[in-house]
Design an enzyme around this catalytic site. Structure first.
Site, PDB file in Angstrom:
ATOM      1  N   LYS A  11      18.211  26.256 -52.569  1.00 56.74           N
ATOM      2  CA  LYS A  11      17.690  24.890 -52.510  1.00 56.74           C
ATOM      3  C   LYS A  11      16.632  24.620 -53.591  1.00 56.74           C
ATOM      4  CE  LYS A  11      18.677  24.337 -47.585  1.00 56.74           C
ATOM      5  NZ  LYS A  11      18.090  24.021 -46.260  1.00 56.74           N
ATOM      6  N   PHE A  59      15.923  13.792 -39.080  1.00 59.76           N
ATOM      7  CA  PHE A  59      15.484  14.425 -40.326  1.00 59.76           C
ATOM      8  C   PHE A  59      16.422  14.155 -41.509  1.00 59.76           C
ATOM      9  CE2 PHE A  59      18.018  17.615 -38.018  1.00 59.76           C
ATOM     10  CZ  PHE A  59      18.971  17.945 -38.979  1.00 59.76           C
ATOM     11  N   ARG A  87      24.157  35.136 -43.317  1.00 54.67           N
ATOM     12  CA  ARG A  87      23.215  34.576 -42.343  1.00 54.67           C
ATOM     13  C   ARG A  87      22.116  35.590 -42.023  1.00 54.67           C
ATOM     14  NH1 ARG A  87      24.013  29.686 -41.393  1.00 54.67           N
ATOM     15  NH2 ARG A  87      22.762  29.595 -39.510  1.00 54.67           N
ATOM     16  N   THR A  93      16.236  29.976 -39.514  1.00 53.46           N
ATOM     17  CA  THR A  93      16.091  28.685 -40.195  1.00 53.46           C
ATOM     18  C   THR A  93      14.630  28.342 -40.436  1.00 53.46           C
ATOM     19  OG1 THR A  93      18.141  27.915 -39.192  1.00 53.46           O
ATOM     20  CG2 THR A  93      16.656  26.222 -40.045  1.00 53.46           C
ATOM     21  N   ARG A 104      14.436  33.716 -46.229  1.00 42.21           N
ATOM     22  CA  ARG A 104      13.490  32.703 -45.739  1.00 42.21           C
ATOM     23  C   ARG A 104      12.139  33.321 -45.410  1.00 42.21           C
ATOM     24  NH1 ARG A 104      18.248  29.868 -42.440  1.00 42.21           N
ATOM     25  NH2 ARG A 104      18.875  28.316 -43.987  1.00 42.21           N
ATOM     26  N   ASN A 114      13.277  25.411 -46.831  1.00 39.73           N
ATOM     27  CA  ASN A 114      13.535  26.774 -46.369  1.00 39.73           C
ATOM     28  C   ASN A 114      14.436  27.589 -47.291  1.00 39.73           C
ATOM     29  OD1 ASN A 114      15.955  25.551 -45.715  1.00 39.73           O
ATOM     30  ND2 ASN A 114      15.920  26.135 -43.558  1.00 39.73           N
ATOM     31  N   HIS A 117      20.675  27.640 -47.956  1.00 41.09           N
ATOM     32  CA  HIS A 117      21.643  27.180 -46.955  1.00 41.09           C
ATOM     33  C   HIS A 117      22.793  28.165 -46.979  1.00 41.09           C
ATOM     34  CE1 HIS A 117      24.695  24.713 -44.932  1.00 41.09           C
ATOM     35  NE2 HIS A 117      25.508  25.154 -45.892  1.00 41.09           N
TER      36      HIS A 117
END
EC number: 2.7.4.6
Length: 143
Positions: A11, A59, A87, A93, A104, A114, A117
């Site tokens: 991100k 959000f 994951r 998250t 993260r 965070n 994705h």
């Protein structure tokens, strides 16, 4: 064990902090191969389309604004149980709940920013991969 493909986004927050190489190293160290990758600066329409399943959530507007705030790296990862493996590498998250040593836990500042994705299932991985990559942009690695 099944060889799978999953989709990942680094991100804008992590790209801005120059964490791309470190994150790619984590993928590869965990046995995942990067078989497609590109940097894109998402348009509002692209972000809204990608996150359409969240459009009714409170959000959503902030998510779209964040995801269009700077370039992102999108990539396809391949490996044994790739969805679950990615994951686990990403961590929870909410970075406050993410273990140290996860992406993260190490690179994210907040639940809103965070760092990464990752697809949550094979079905979403296939949809997300197709959203960003044509079939000829994905290069299976046999060596």
């Amino acid at each position: 064990m099944a060889i799978e493909r999953t989709f990942s986004i680094i991100k804008p927050d992590a790209v801005a902090k120059n964490h791309i190489g470190a994150i790619y190293n984590r993928f590869e160290s965990a046995g995942l191969k990067i078989i497609a990758s590109k940097m894109v600066h998402l348009t509002k329409e692209q972000a809204e389309g990608f996150y359409a399943e969240h459009s009714a959530r409170p959000f959503f507007g902030a998510l779209v604004s964040f995801m269009t705030s700077g370039p992102v790296m999108v990539q396809v990862l391949e490996g044994e149980n790739a969805v679950l493996a990615n994951r686990e590498i990403m961590g929870a998250t909410n970075p406050a709940e993410a273990a140290r040593g996860t992406l993260r836990g190490d690179y994210a500042a907040s639940i809103d920013e965070n760092a990464v994705h990752g697809s949550d299932a094979l079905e979403s991985a296939a949809r997300e991969i197709a959203y960003f990559f044509s079939a000829d942009e994905v290069c299976p690695r046999t060596r």
